[in-house]
Design an enzyme around this catalytic site. Structure first.
Site, mmCIF file in Angstrom:
data_model
loop_
_atom_site.group_PDB
_atom_site.id
_atom_site.type_symbol
_atom_site.label_atom_id
_atom_site.label_comp_id
_atom_site.label_asym_id
_atom_site.label_seq_id
_atom_site.Cartn_x
_atom_site.Cartn_y
_atom_site.Cartn_z
ATOM 1 C CB ALA A 88 -0.888 -0.003 1.233
ATOM 2 C CG ASN A 138 5.540 7.930 3.678
ATOM 3 O OD1 ASN A 138 4.443 8.447 3.870
ATOM 4 N ND2 ASN A 138 5.842 6.695 4.076
ATOM 5 C CG MET A 140 3.167 9.826 1.413
ATOM 6 S SD MET A 140 4.048 10.920 0.311
ATOM 7 C CE MET A 140 2.965 10.930 -1.099
ATOM 8 N N GLY A 141 0.501 11.456 4.669
ATOM 9 C CA GLY A 141 -0.759 11.841 5.325
ATOM 10 C C GLY A 141 -1.995 11.378 4.569
ATOM 11 C CG PHE A 142 -3.882 8.036 5.188
ATOM 12 C CD1 PHE A 142 -2.848 7.163 4.914
ATOM 13 C CD2 PHE A 142 -4.653 7.808 6.331
ATOM 14 C CE1 PHE A 142 -2.571 6.090 5.760
ATOM 15 C CE2 PHE A 142 -4.394 6.737 7.176
ATOM 16 C CZ PHE A 142 -3.350 5.888 6.893
ATOM 17 C CG ASN A 207 3.051 9.832 7.873
ATOM 18 O OD1 ASN A 207 3.875 10.323 8.632
ATOM 19 N ND2 ASN A 207 3.364 8.970 6.925
ATOM 20 C CE LYS A 248 1.565 -1.756 5.891
ATOM 21 N NZ LYS A 248 1.671 -1.236 4.529
#
Ligand SMILES: Cc1cc2nc3c(=O)[nH]c(=O)nc-3n(C[C@H](O)[C@H](O)[C@H](O)COP(=O)(O)O)c2cc1C
Length: 387
Positions: A88, A138, A140-142, A207, A248
């Site tokens: 993912a 990373n 990213m923050g979804f 994140n 996960k």
């Protein structure tokens, strides 16, 4: 001709690897030193080109896909043509899971993480790379299109290669308070289950503020209970079978917390556990200028901890719940090691941009060689044999 593109399961460089590492990678990496997302978006563009061209797709099928019956495996009720999947976070907008990814040989893809609401994620730069450390940082923050849009996209784009499995990773929207997290996941399950071969509940990204609190016993129990119920109800209402639903894990939990998580997973009969997400630890990152207090690291610095968590889970569960091993897998030898340490399936992400387009084929050829060398007739026979 095939030999030029094939190292026969040895660790010799292929032509594709030479061209990628010698000519392509230096240019792309140089153009994205301060923002690795530039290289990531470039990679996505190439995969979109690949899947939209018949000739390129046929060439990829010929030179990048490695089919071998030794890999065909059934895990949590799904058939996989090979056990190596793209983790993912690569295909967050469901752009290439249906063509570009399987045409590069991956056995399965996990799209997302997808949240109930569409969201832009954190400001850029939010992805950095270190060739020296073989790692990606990373935060990213979804960033994702939201469950509704993702479902529409997936409904109209079934995978081009038969047998390629597509899982959907689900997370919590940034705007949703942590106390209402369950409703957010439930909405995404109701919206996306029909399009997904499996569902992965992500409670381990560093994140999204508070997300990993969902791994605490009571919160986790309530969340899983709501998700399992939504999965069953959605399937019954729409007349399909409930999707295999798993979770996960973060690599930054203590053994006690992981043991608690395992007991809740057992109670709710989850279909699988993925170990692990990125790490908040900065061990193995010396000399790399990345924020210490936010974001997650993947690739080689994560590798040993990801293996430890996998081994812990395998010893606790003894095969009762299938495991997906991920974190720092960068070769066929790593793939084989992860399987012998207890992974029924393996995923990777970080190694792909470092290794190039024939990474999966090389890794699988090597895996086939190692399996046969050690007398296994089938990949499933090797699972957990090193413990
Ligand atoms: C840029 C990037 C974005 C990621 N985004 C997600 C995500 O949205 N959801 C998730 O579950 N994992 C995400 N991950 C974690 C990966 O799925 C994987 O667990 C981790 O990177 C370890 O594998 P690797 O060392 O092979 O990269 C992301 C990783 C990277 C590098």
């Amino acid at each position: 001709m095939t030999r030029l593109f094939d190292n026969g399961g040895t660790n010799k460089m292929t032509i594709i690897e030479r061209i990628y590492k010698g000519l392509v990678r230096p240019r792309i990496f140089a153009a994205s030193v301060n923002d690795a997302e530039i290289a990531h978006l470039w990679g996505l563009k190439q995969l979109e080109r690949l899947q939209s061209s018949r000739i390129a797709s046929a060439l990829a099928e010929r030179f990048l896909v490695h089919a071998d019956p030794i890999f065909e495996t059934t895990v949590f009720g799904l058939k996989f043509t090979n056990p190596f999947g793209l983790a993912a976070g690569y295909d967050k907008y469901c752009q290439v899971y249906w063509g570009g990814v399987p045409l590069c040989g991956w056995g399965f893809t996990e799209v997302g993480t997808i949240t109930m609401l569409d969201q832009p994620g954190n400001p850029r730069p939010r992805m950095l790379r270190s060739l020296k450390h073989r790692a990606i940082y990373n935060a990213m923050g979804f960033n994702n299109p939201g469950a509704g849009q993702a479902a529409l996209t997936m409904a109209t784009n079934p995978p081009v290669r038969s047998g390629s499995v597509v899982g959907v990773s689900l997370g919590k929207s940034a705007k949703t308070p942590i106390t209402q997290a369950a409703q957010d996941y439930v909405y995404s399950i109701e919206t996306l289950a029909e399009e997904a071969d499996y569902l992965a509940i992500n409670v381990s990204s560093p994140n999204t503020v508070g997300l990993r609190q969902l791994q605490q016993l009571d919160a986790f129990n309530n969340l899983l209970s709501a998700c399992m119920q939504a999965n069953v109800m959605t399937a019954a209402k729409n007349m399909f079978t409930p999707r295999p639903l798993g979770i996960k894990l973060s690599p930054n939990e203590t053994d006690e917390t992981i043991a608690d998580i395992v007991s809740v997973c057992r109670k709710h009969k989850v279909a699988f556990i993925i170990a692990t997400n990125t790490t908040t630890n900065r061990e193995g990152c010396d000399g790399w200028d990345i924020p210490a207090d936010r974001g997650g690291v993947s690739g080689q610095p994560l590798k040993e901890r990801a293996k430890e968590v996998l081994v812990f889970l395998r010893r606790e569960l003894k095969g009762e719940i299938p495991l997906i091993g991920v974190g720092g897998v960068a070769s066929g030898d790593d793939l084989y090691e992860r399987i012998t340490l207890g992974a029924d399936l393996v995923q990777a992400l970080t190694a792909w941009p470092f290794e190039g387009p024939d990474f999966v084929k090389r890794a699988l050829k090597r895996l086939a060689f190692l399996l046969r060398r050690d007398g296994f007739h089938h990949v499933s026979e090797a699972v957990g044999t090193a413990l």
